[in-house]
Design a protein around this motif. Structure first.
Motif, PDB file in Angstrom:
ATOM      1  N   THR A  11      70.433  36.587  -9.165  1.00  0.00           N
ATOM      2  CA  THR A  11      71.718  36.265  -9.767  1.00  0.00           C
ATOM      3  C   THR A  11      72.451  35.307  -8.846  1.00  0.00           C
ATOM      4  OG1 THR A  11      71.794  38.496 -10.702  1.00  0.00           O
ATOM      5  CG2 THR A  11      73.854  37.231 -10.705  1.00  0.00           C
ATOM      6  N   ARG A  37      61.753  34.185 -16.729  1.00  0.00           N
ATOM      7  CA  ARG A  37      62.887  34.147 -17.656  1.00  0.00           C
ATOM      8  C   ARG A  37      64.069  33.585 -16.904  1.00  0.00           C
ATOM      9  NH1 ARG A  37      61.990  39.888 -20.162  1.00  0.00           N
ATOM     10  NH2 ARG A  37      60.657  39.293 -21.866  1.00  0.00           N
ATOM     11  N   ASN A  39      68.546  32.419 -17.556  1.00  0.00           N
ATOM     12  CA  ASN A  39      69.720  32.202 -18.383  1.00  0.00           C
ATOM     13  C   ASN A  39      70.739  31.469 -17.514  1.00  0.00           C
ATOM     14  OD1 ASN A  39      71.533  32.315 -20.539  1.00  0.00           O
ATOM     15  ND2 ASN A  39      72.425  34.223 -19.780  1.00  0.00           N
ATOM     16  N   ASP A  41      74.407  29.424 -17.911  1.00  0.00           N
ATOM     17  CA  ASP A  41      75.559  28.990 -18.697  1.00  0.00           C
ATOM     18  C   ASP A  41      76.503  28.286 -17.723  1.00  0.00           C
ATOM     19  OD1 ASP A  41      77.910  28.676 -20.141  1.00  0.00           O
ATOM     20  OD2 ASP A  41      77.697  30.594 -21.180  1.00  0.00           O
ATOM     21  N   ALA A  47      74.511  32.373 -13.970  1.00  0.00           N
ATOM     22  CA  ALA A  47      73.094  32.030 -13.951  1.00  0.00           C
ATOM     23  C   ALA A  47      72.291  33.174 -13.349  1.00  0.00           C
ATOM     24  CB  ALA A  47      72.853  30.750 -13.165  1.00  0.00           C
TER      25      ALA A  47
END
Length: 79
Positions: A11, A37, A39, A41, A47
């Motif tokens: 993270t 994986r 993510n 934003d 993130a």
């Protein structure tokens, strides 16, 4: 040669979302970095990514330590 495989959940704090963290990681260690994986934003400043780190144990440890030293929260995933 003894190799290990480690899954880690990373993270990023908001101030690192715009930084090339994975690029730096690849240069800082000889561990193989596989993004399983992710993510990101950018607008929200959020993130995270799930990485598979593999290679000699010392290099995998070096990769994980490099991430932590940059301010990334690294949590091992048991599989």
């Amino acid at each position: 040669m003894n190799e290990v495989r480690r899954l880690v959940h990373c993270t990023l704090p908001p101030e690192l979302v715009h930084e090339p963290i994975l690029h730096g990681l690849v240069g800082a260690s000889k561990a193989v970095v596989n993004v399983r994986r992710a993510n990101v934003d950018v607008e929200a400043g959020v993130a995270w990514f799930l990485l598979e780190l593999s290679g000699p144990p010392a290099e995998v440890d070096r990769a994980q330590a490099w991430l932590t030293s940059r301010g990334v929260t690294v949590e091992p995933i048991q599989d």
